[in-house]
Design an enzyme around this catalytic site. Sequence first.
Site, PDB file in Angstrom:
ATOM      1  N   ARG A 100     -11.010   5.093   7.567  1.00  0.00           N
ATOM      2  CA  ARG A 100     -12.200   4.463   6.999  1.00  0.00           C
ATOM      3  C   ARG A 100     -12.562   3.189   7.741  1.00  0.00           C
ATOM      4  NH1 ARG A 100     -11.789   4.180   1.002  1.00  0.00           N
ATOM      5  NH2 ARG A 100     -12.692   6.238   1.372  1.00  0.00           N
ATOM      6  N   TYR A 101     -11.564   2.406   8.083  1.00  0.00           N
ATOM      7  CA  TYR A 101     -11.799   1.129   8.761  1.00  0.00           C
ATOM      8  C   TYR A 101     -11.588   1.311  10.261  1.00  0.00           C
ATOM      9  CZ  TYR A 101     -11.246  -0.668   3.995  1.00  0.00           C
ATOM     10  OH  TYR A 101     -11.378  -0.906   2.659  1.00  0.00           O
ATOM     11  N   ARG A 104      -7.552   0.927  11.650  1.00  0.00           N
ATOM     12  CA  ARG A 104      -6.364   1.354  10.925  1.00  0.00           C
ATOM     13  C   ARG A 104      -6.606   2.632  10.130  1.00  0.00           C
ATOM     14  NH1 ARG A 104      -9.152  -2.713   8.916  1.00  0.00           N
ATOM     15  NH2 ARG A 104      -9.237  -3.252   6.713  1.00  0.00           N
ATOM     16  N   CYS A 113       6.039  11.318  -6.002  1.00  0.00           N
ATOM     17  CA  CYS A 113       6.384   9.942  -6.374  1.00  0.00           C
ATOM     18  C   CYS A 113       7.618   9.983  -7.242  1.00  0.00           C
ATOM     19  CB  CYS A 113       5.256   9.301  -7.169  1.00  0.00           C
ATOM     20  SG  CYS A 113       3.788   9.058  -6.165  1.00  0.00           S
ATOM     21  N   CYS A 117       2.628   7.090 -12.197  1.00  0.00           N
ATOM     22  CA  CYS A 117       1.968   6.011 -12.927  1.00  0.00           C
ATOM     23  C   CYS A 117       0.772   6.576 -13.668  1.00  0.00           C
ATOM     24  CB  CYS A 117       1.498   4.940 -11.954  1.00  0.00           C
ATOM     25  SG  CYS A 117       2.798   4.439 -10.813  1.00  0.00           S
ATOM     26  N   CYS A 120      -2.653   5.960 -11.907  1.00  0.00           N
ATOM     27  CA  CYS A 120      -2.732   6.265 -10.464  1.00  0.00           C
ATOM     28  C   CYS A 120      -4.139   6.612  -9.994  1.00  0.00           C
ATOM     29  CB  CYS A 120      -1.795   7.419 -10.132  1.00  0.00           C
ATOM     30  SG  CYS A 120      -1.840   7.855  -8.390  1.00  0.00           S
ATOM     31  N   ARG A 122      -4.774   8.180  -7.139  1.00  0.00           N
ATOM     32  CA  ARG A 122      -4.779   9.508  -6.512  1.00  0.00           C
ATOM     33  C   ARG A 122      -4.177  10.554  -7.431  1.00  0.00           C
ATOM     34  NH1 ARG A 122      -2.749   6.665  -1.952  1.00  0.00           N
ATOM     35  NH2 ARG A 122      -4.522   5.814  -0.844  1.00  0.00           N
ATOM     36  N   ASP A 281      -9.762   1.571 -10.701  1.00  0.00           N
ATOM     37  CA  ASP A 281     -10.882   2.396 -10.236  1.00  0.00           C
ATOM     38  C   ASP A 281     -11.250   3.509 -11.221  1.00  0.00           C
ATOM     39  OD1 ASP A 281      -9.243   4.529  -9.767  1.00  0.00           O
ATOM     40  OD2 ASP A 281      -8.631   3.684  -7.846  1.00  0.00           O
ATOM     41  N   ASP A 318     -12.245  -1.521  -4.945  1.00  0.00           N
ATOM     42  CA  ASP A 318     -12.317  -0.465  -3.948  1.00  0.00           C
ATOM     43  C   ASP A 318     -13.544   0.349  -4.353  1.00  0.00           C
ATOM     44  OD1 ASP A 318     -11.606   0.943  -1.707  1.00  0.00           O
ATOM     45  OD2 ASP A 318      -9.498   1.114  -2.279  1.00  0.00           O
ATOM     46  N   LYS A 325     -12.683  -1.724   0.327  1.00  0.00           N
ATOM     47  CA  LYS A 325     -12.329  -2.837  -0.561  1.00  0.00           C
ATOM     48  C   LYS A 325     -13.310  -3.989  -0.400  1.00  0.00           C
ATOM     49  CE  LYS A 325      -7.497  -1.584  -0.027  1.00  0.00           C
ATOM     50  NZ  LYS A 325      -7.668  -0.559   1.027  1.00  0.00           N
TER      51      LYS A 325
END
Length: 358
Positions: A100-101, A104, A113, A117, A120, A122, A281, A318, A325
């Site tokens: 995206r950037y 990076r 995981c 969580c 989460c 994702r 989000d 985000d 972000k």
Amino acid sequence: MFDRWNDWKWQFANRITTTEQLKKILPLSDKDQQDIETCLGLFRMAITPYYASLIRPDDPFDPIRMQAVPSILETMPDANDLSDPLGETADSPVPYIVHRYPDRVLFLVTLQCSMYCRHCTRRRAVGEEDRPITEAGLRNAIAYIRAHTEIRDVLISGGDPLTMSTAKLEHIISQIRAITHVEIIRIGTRVPVVLPMRITNELTSMLKKYQPIWINTHFNHPNELTPEAARACAAIVDAGIPLGNQTVLLRGINDDTETMKRLLLGLVKMRVRPYYLYQCDLSCGIGHFRTRVEVGIDIMHRLTGNISGYALPKYVIDAPGGGGKIPVGYDYTISKNDSEVILENYRGDSYRYPQPAQ
Ligand SMILES: *Cc1c(COP(=O)(O)O)cnc(C)c1O
Ligand code: SF4
């Protein structure tokens, strides 16, 4: 005697994944159990025995419990929910990579995981399968990074990369390190919080070979700052790996100034640098965790200037749809013109800075 509590593989193998297991450590009414079962039809649960041991069983609003135990609210969709809230699919040139950037990439090496969580981002993908990246997928992703010489920073994430064996992780990291234009490698992991015994000598010795490596972890509440977590963080930092933290602003968990302050100062004491504070989000079924944006701005405004600058993360949203972000915050500039800038300090007093001629 084999110290199984401190063995990460034991912790991992003995995660709480069913209501039957959960009932042994938490008082659950029939209704609670039914609700959790309903939820498990949509999103999976896994709680390490270590993280579960931090829950105070008598408090239904315990901050650890709220992050780990499914709530019926997850099954009630919010009109704004999105299955890919950050638009990552559109920015994925090859499987496992999000670019995206400019300089990076995010490299999603596993969907697994150690703890799932409840908040989460994702969550639609995470936990769907326990398989790490395939060899063919890895080859393809590495080829992409190698072909794109503008990539100087690779962020290994998931899922949680540290759920993989050290050997598998090294297999991936060594190939990234061999690419000359990649300057830094980062790992995003919640292991120091939910499975701190994963930070072994074997792991840190391996990582040390591929410096410069940075790690970002994910503490959300001061109750997570245990001696075990402190030991894990110290082992990472002592290996020469700078350790950052990203917190998600979560309603009822850390959305008040006092809790946030205890968390941030506690992190700095453990040599963990607060990096981002994320606005929650639009991931599916987590609407009950969202705060209004003013809440985050107000917390950051109250803390800025009153506690060490090192303890202050950058508060970001985000942007839904893949905008990336975006920092949000209190505006300390009262006015600005050709000749002067009028500023407000942390106490609310105003000051004038005369501008040099253009
Ligand atoms: C957050 C993120 C990064 C890393 O961004 P930094 O601001 O450098 O930490 C890179 N790629 C994607 C897709 C991200 O969401
Ligand atoms: S550790 Fe990260 S990726 Fe895994 S469930 Fe938690 S927030 Fe999601």
